[in-house]
Design a protein around this motif. Structure first.
Motif, PDB file in Angstrom:
ATOM      1  N   GLU A   1       0.693  -1.116   0.041  1.00 29.47           N
ATOM      2  CA  GLU A   1      -0.201   0.215  -0.061  1.00 29.47           C
ATOM      3  C   GLU A   1       0.799   1.319  -0.176  1.00 29.47           C
ATOM      4  O   GLU A   1       2.073   1.395   0.696  1.00 29.47           O
ATOM      5  N   PHE A   2       0.334   2.124  -0.549  1.00 26.41           N
ATOM      6  CA  PHE A   2       1.071   3.569  -0.813  1.00 26.41           C
ATOM      7  C   PHE A   2       0.370   4.361   0.584  1.00 26.41           C
ATOM      8  O   PHE A   2      -1.000   4.549   0.581  1.00 26.41           O
ATOM      9  N   PHE A   3       1.369   5.056   1.182  1.00 25.21           N
ATOM     10  CA  PHE A   3       0.494   5.875   2.541  1.00 25.21           C
ATOM     11  C   PHE A   3       0.936   7.377   1.986  1.00 25.21           C
ATOM     12  O   PHE A   3       2.094   7.527   1.625  1.00 25.21           O
ATOM     13  N   ILE A   4       0.073   7.969   1.842  1.00 22.32           N
ATOM     14  CA  ILE A   4      -0.032   9.560   1.149  1.00 22.32           C
ATOM     15  C   ILE A   4      -0.119  10.482   2.304  1.00 22.32           C
ATOM     16  O   ILE A   4      -1.105  10.573   2.766  1.00 22.32           O
ATOM     17  N   LEU A   5       0.873  11.348   2.266  1.00 20.53           N
ATOM     18  CA  LEU A   5       0.457  12.477   3.226  1.00 20.53           C
ATOM     19  C   LEU A   5       0.072  13.636   2.149  1.00 20.53           C
ATOM     20  O   LEU A   5       1.007  14.159   1.314  1.00 20.53           O
ATOM     21  N   THR A   6      -0.971  14.324   2.413  1.00 24.92           N
ATOM     22  CA  THR A   6      -1.594  15.315   1.411  1.00 24.92           C
ATOM     23  C   THR A   6      -2.460  16.282   1.966  1.00 24.92           C
ATOM     24  O   THR A   6      -2.813  16.116   3.144  1.00 24.92           O
ATOM     25  N   ASN A   7      -2.332  17.631   1.398  1.00 23.04           N
ATOM     26  CA  ASN A   7      -3.066  18.576   1.998  1.00 23.04           C
ATOM     27  C   ASN A   7      -4.396  18.827   1.077  1.00 23.04           C
ATOM     28  O   ASN A   7      -4.974  19.840   0.897  1.00 23.04           O
ATOM     29  N   ASP A   8      -4.706  17.677   0.468  1.00 27.28           N
ATOM     30  CA  ASP A   8      -6.152  17.739  -0.346  1.00 27.28           C
ATOM     31  C   ASP A   8      -7.175  18.310   0.272  1.00 27.28           C
ATOM     32  O   ASP A   8      -8.252  18.940  -0.036  1.00 27.28           O
ATOM     33  N   GLU A   9      -7.439  18.068   1.410  1.00 33.28           N
ATOM     34  CA  GLU A   9      -8.696  18.410   2.412  1.00 33.28           C
ATOM     35  C   GLU A   9      -8.284  19.219   3.671  1.00 33.28           C
ATOM     36  O   GLU A   9      -9.268  19.872   4.245  1.00 33.28           O
ATOM     37  N   HIS A  10      -6.967  19.517   3.984  1.00 36.92           N
ATOM     38  CA  HIS A  10      -6.568  20.164   5.101  1.00 36.92           C
ATOM     39  C   HIS A  10      -5.226  20.939   4.979  1.00 36.92           C
ATOM     40  O   HIS A  10      -4.347  20.070   4.392  1.00 36.92           O
ATOM     41  N   GLN A  11      -5.159  22.096   5.210  1.00 38.68           N
ATOM     42  CA  GLN A  11      -3.964  22.666   4.959  1.00 38.68           C
ATOM     43  C   GLN A  11      -2.598  22.033   5.721  1.00 38.68           C
ATOM     44  O   GLN A  11      -1.584  22.015   5.281  1.00 38.68           O
ATOM     45  N   ASN A  12      -2.856  21.715   6.810  1.00 36.25           N
ATOM     46  CA  ASN A  12      -2.141  20.960   7.782  1.00 36.25           C
ATOM     47  C   ASN A  12      -1.687  19.517   7.317  1.00 36.25           C
ATOM     48  O   ASN A  12      -0.864  18.879   8.179  1.00 36.25           O
TER      49      ASN A  12
ATOM     50  N   ALA B   1      -6.407  12.143  10.637  1.00 36.22           N
ATOM     51  CA  ALA B   1      -7.276  13.288   9.739  1.00 36.22           C
ATOM     52  C   ALA B   1      -6.497  14.265   9.918  1.00 36.22           C
ATOM     53  O   ALA B   1      -5.499  14.520  10.569  1.00 36.22           O
ATOM     54  N   GLY B   2      -6.622  15.609   9.081  1.00 30.19           N
ATOM     55  CA  GLY B   2      -5.804  16.846   9.160  1.00 30.19           C
ATOM     56  C   GLY B   2      -6.248  17.306  10.402  1.00 30.19           C
ATOM     57  O   GLY B   2      -7.572  17.323  11.186  1.00 30.19           O
ATOM     58  N   SER B   3      -5.495  18.300  11.107  1.00 29.19           N
ATOM     59  CA  SER B   3      -5.615  18.999  12.470  1.00 29.19           C
ATOM     60  C   SER B   3      -5.207  20.238  12.491  1.00 29.19           C
ATOM     61  O   SER B   3      -4.263  20.783  11.610  1.00 29.19           O
ATOM     62  N   ASP B   4      -5.976  21.336  13.065  1.00 30.21           N
ATOM     63  CA  ASP B   4      -5.483  22.542  13.454  1.00 30.21           C
ATOM     64  C   ASP B   4      -4.213  22.748  14.193  1.00 30.21           C
ATOM     65  O   ASP B   4      -3.595  23.618  14.033  1.00 30.21           O
ATOM     66  N   GLU B   5      -4.159  21.941  14.995  1.00 26.46           N
ATOM     67  CA  GLU B   5      -3.067  21.831  16.085  1.00 26.46           C
ATOM     68  C   GLU B   5      -1.836  21.241  15.652  1.00 26.46           C
ATOM     69  O   GLU B   5      -1.015  21.572  16.233  1.00 26.46           O
TER      70      GLU B   5
ATOM     71  N   SER C   1       6.581  27.975   8.395  1.00 26.66           N
ATOM     72  CA  SER C   1       5.628  27.111   8.973  1.00 26.66           C
ATOM     73  C   SER C   1       5.657  26.750  10.210  1.00 26.66           C
ATOM     74  O   SER C   1       5.273  25.501  10.800  1.00 26.66           O
ATOM     75  N   THR C   2       6.363  27.606  11.212  1.00 25.93           N
ATOM     76  CA  THR C   2       6.533  27.308  12.363  1.00 25.93           C
ATOM     77  C   THR C   2       5.183  26.809  13.313  1.00 25.93           C
ATOM     78  O   THR C   2       5.209  26.038  14.155  1.00 25.93           O
ATOM     79  N   LEU C   3       4.117  27.503  13.148  1.00 25.11           N
ATOM     80  CA  LEU C   3       2.924  27.295  13.550  1.00 25.11           C
ATOM     81  C   LEU C   3       1.780  26.784  12.704  1.00 25.11           C
ATOM     82  O   LEU C   3       0.615  26.922  12.706  1.00 25.11           O
ATOM     83  N   GLY C   4       2.356  26.091  11.733  1.00 26.63           N
ATOM     84  CA  GLY C   4       1.618  25.210  10.794  1.00 26.63           C
ATOM     85  C   GLY C   4       1.576  25.836   9.331  1.00 26.63           C
ATOM     86  O   GLY C   4       1.869  26.811   9.071  1.00 26.63           O
ATOM     87  N   ARG C   5       0.806  25.013   8.441  1.00 21.44           N
ATOM     88  CA  ARG C   5       0.816  25.567   6.984  1.00 21.44           C
ATOM     89  C   ARG C   5       0.034  27.343   6.757  1.00 21.44           C
ATOM     90  O   ARG C   5       0.532  27.868   5.995  1.00 21.44           O
ATOM     91  N   PRO C   6      -0.874  27.282   7.627  1.00 21.62           N
ATOM     92  CA  PRO C   6      -1.585  28.683   7.622  1.00 21.62           C
ATOM     93  C   PRO C   6      -0.378  29.914   7.809  1.00 21.62           C
ATOM     94  O   PRO C   6      -0.691  30.989   7.309  1.00 21.62           O
ATOM     95  N   TRP C   7       0.605  29.509   8.665  1.00 18.81           N
ATOM     96  CA  TRP C   7       1.520  30.449   9.033  1.00 18.81           C
ATOM     97  C   TRP C   7       2.440  30.683   7.826  1.00 18.81           C
ATOM     98  O   TRP C   7       2.903  31.928   7.639  1.00 18.81           O
ATOM     99  N   TYR C   8       2.471  29.661   7.112  1.00 20.40           N
ATOM    100  CA  TYR C   8       3.494  29.958   5.844  1.00 20.40           C
ATOM    101  C   TYR C   8       2.612  30.746   4.722  1.00 20.40           C
ATOM    102  O   TYR C   8       3.010  31.737   4.161  1.00 20.40           O
TER     103      TYR C   8
END
Length: 673
Positions: free
Chosen positions: A273-284, A305-309, A480-487
């Motif tokens: 199986e491929f394990f895929i890390l993606t921002n398709d549904e969440h910025q983080n 799941a994606g997380s704001d934290e 991106s110190t505080l996550g993708r939105p910080w970037y």
């Protein structure tokens, strides 16, 4: 008097005049090299009374480097691999042993390779699966154009074929007869992956993957279980993976998922199986999985799941577990996920501000995970986590003579800036230093590409801290110190947030007593050099001295020049100024375009003559225009390493001479000589 030749640059019906545009004509205009050498001489003259100080600084910094040293051996199959340094040696010697107590075998001696050369970089190396061959790449100019060599380790001799114009990724196929590598185009962009068969001429190499768009760089990577080789086309805000079986060099190349705007992903393989890390549904980012032969999104099953934290950074599988790298509250962390039970164990670290990264973990079938760890007051250590006992064993600690961690205070501050955002700042100061505003302050930052400056141990900077400086790393938006939105909040049409964050944090640190206005030294390099250029214009009276290392300061002209290596790739970071909105915005902050008649701080800009990332003429022009418009008597200097590129001198001790020169400039301008 430096000559001026007005050169008109017209876009969107607007004409800018660049009087120093001629400085890019190194080959055709002899005045260019004369200007560079003259500026080096001027700096030497200014620093002539600091020769003793520079020698003292050099000895201090070199004294913190262990002359005879070696890395912790890392197991890969039957062999243990490590690098070691000899007394006086500038470069590592790459070694291995058959068994931990076996006889040493020298694979590559960087010191011998560097004989007679001003510069050397071993970009990448890879051992063949049968352990008999070594492929490696060498750059002897600093221009990041490498040559690929193949060495027969049994005969201690090189194969006849040498492959020119390559970059720095190499993957062996499992037959130990074929390898693939990435190739540069005429704009020095790695755009293609080619397949090479041993003993054939490079002209016979076949193309496995090509990326035509100038917005993407291409490299190859092998899965941890050695089953697949990935071809990755990566841009600033999107990526695409293709793959081929590592057992079949002539097999068809397959696509994982077609790229799209603002869609990024990374791929790992485990058990079909491929394990895929993606921002398709969440910025983080989130983690999904799918069967290798069914990669369409319809077959994706969410694992995490994606997380704001929590900002998910990397996922890597081993035989019995996987390691998830994430960032939480601005600090990097690891989680161990057990394949059989799904149980998750967190690896925790005690300090308020620290740096941790994955170390050498070559073995797929292992129960241990190796990391490098440090903090601002804690030297680097190599530590190993046991997934069964959860114990952490320290394998090696960086030895720093006469250094005591308890003599320093480390703080993690959160500073409110002009739009009420809270910016993290990592600080170290000596115990006993009063926060009365009297101490000089050294602030450092970067703030672009989502890259975060980790608050790790910096032994060279002790030479300033021991001379009374407080030191702070400002983590502005654009990182991106505080996550993708910080970037995202510090790029494109929000780029000025990076600059405002840095200035506002510097102001607040002064108000908190770490220093006072006009008693601050700031430093940053590359895109961090852009930050230095921006604060030079925004708050020239806040800083006493600014050091801009290989600074990206002529942003608008560079971003309008498609002939330069990185321009098209950079569209997704700064914007494309062929669009009028981006043109106007970039023009409003580009350091070279915003210099005015003011009293500038002391400035030292540096460059590498062979730098393909930030061309030498950007800081050269910037410094000369500052001199034209500076109404004060501050010192404004420019230094070019005539034998290096983006990273400066390549030897482990040689670069310290440049560092000593920079610090001597700082100390002299602070009247601390």
């Amino acid at each position: 008097m430096t000559k001026k030749i007005n050169h008109e640059l017209t876009s969107h019906g607007e004409t800018r005049v660049d009087e120093y545009y001629w400085m890019r004509n190194l080959e055709s205009d002899g005045d260019v090299r004369q200007f560079l050498n003259s500026n080096n001489d001027q700096l030497s003259t200014f620093l002539s009374d600091t020769s003793t100080l520079q020698e003292e600084l050099y000895k201090e910094m070199r004294g913190r480097k262990k002359e005879v040293d070696e890395t912790v051996p890392a197991k890969d199959g039957e062999y243990f691999y490590y690098n070691r340094y000899i007394a006086g040696g500038e470069y590592p010697i790459y070694c291995r042993k058959l068994g931990i107590n076996g006889k040493e075998e020298i694979l590559l001696d960087g010191n011998k390779l560097a004989e007679g050369k001003e510069y050397l970089d071993i970009g990448a190396y890879s051992i063949s699966p049968n352990n008999k061959l070594m492929a490696y790449t060498i750059d002897e100019e600093g221009d990041e154009v490498y040559k690929l060599y193949i060495k027969d380790l049994e005969k201690d001799s090189l194969y006849d074929e040498v492959i020119d114009n390559v970059y720095s990724s190499i993957c062996w196929f499992n037959d130990s007869e074929h390898l693939c590598y990435n190739v540069l185009n005429d704009k020095l962009r790695p755009y293609e992956v080619r397949l090479h068969k041993l003993t054939t001429t490079p002209s016979e190499d076949t193309i496995l993957y090509t990326e035509e768009s100038g917005e993407y760089f291409v490299h190859c990577s092998k899965s941890n279980d050695k089953e697949f080789i990935f071809f990755i086309s990566a841009g600033s805000i999107s990526s695409e993976y293709s793959y081929i079986s590592a057992n079949a060099p002539k097999a068809a190349v397959s696509l994982v998922s077609k790229r799209a705007e603002n869609y990024e992903y990374d791929v790992d393989h485990y058990n079909g199986e491929f394990f895929i890390l993606t921002n398709d549904e969440h910025q983080n980012f989130r983690l999904v999985k799918c069967p290798v032969d069914k990669c369409s999104k319809d077959n994706w099953e969410e694992v995490i799941a994606g997380s704001d934290e929590q900002y998910l950074l990397n996922y890597e599988s081993f035989k019995d577990f996987a390691v998830l790298t994430l960032r939480e509250n601005g600090l990097k962390k690891f989680q161990v996920i057990h394949h059989d039970s799904g149980k998750v164990d967190s690896i925790d670290f005690p300090q308020k501000a620290y740096s941790v990264s994955e170390d050498d973990n070559f073995e797929y079938d292992t129960s241990k995970f190796r990391m490098s760890y440090s903090a601002l007051n804690t030297p680097w250590s190599v530590i190993e986590y046991d997934i069964h006992t959860k114990n952490i064993e320290t394998l090696k600690v960086q030895e720093i003579p006469n250094f005591k961690s308890e003599d320093y205070i480390v703080e993690r501050l959160s500073i409110s800036v002009r739009d009420k955002s809270e910016v993290p700042v990592s600080v170290i100061r000596r115990k006993g230093v009063e926060l009365d505003g009297k101490s000089p302050l050294f602030v450092y930052g970067y703030g672009s590409y989502g890259y975060s400056i980790e608050p790790g141990f910096r032994d060279d900077y002790l030479s300033l801290i021991e001379r009374g400086f407080n030191f702070a790393i400002i983590h502005p938006r654009g990182s991106s110190t505080l996550g993708r939105p910080w970037y995202e909040d510090g790029k494109f049409l929000k780029k000025k947030n990076t600059f405002f964050d840095f200035v506002d944090c510097t102001e607040s640190l002064c108000q908190l007593g770490y220093s006072s206005r006009g008693n601050v030294f700031a430093m940053g390099g590359s895109a961090g050099g852009l930050l230095m250029g921006a604060i030079t214009n925004l708050a020239p009276d806040l800083y006493k001295t600014i050091v801009a290392q290989v600074p990206f300061v002529d942003v608008l002209t560079t971003m309008l020049d498609k002939d330069l290596p990185l321009t098209e790739l950079e569209y997704k970071e700064w914007g494309n100024p062929e669009d009028r909105e981006y043109y106007d915005y970039i023009k409003s902050y580009s350091p070279y375009d915003n210099l005015a008649e003011v009293h500038y701080p002391n400035i030292l800009a540096t460059a590498g003559l062979n730098d393909p990332r930030v061309t030498y003429w950007e800081p050269a022009k910037w410094v000369e225009r500052i001199r034209d418009r500076n109404i004060g008597n501050s010192e404004v200097h420019f230094y070019t390493n005539m034998d290096a590129g983006h990273g400066g001198a390549s030897g482990r001790f040689e670069y310290l001479k440049e560092e000593a020169m920079v610090f001597a400039f700082v100390l002299k301008t602070f009247n601390l000589v």
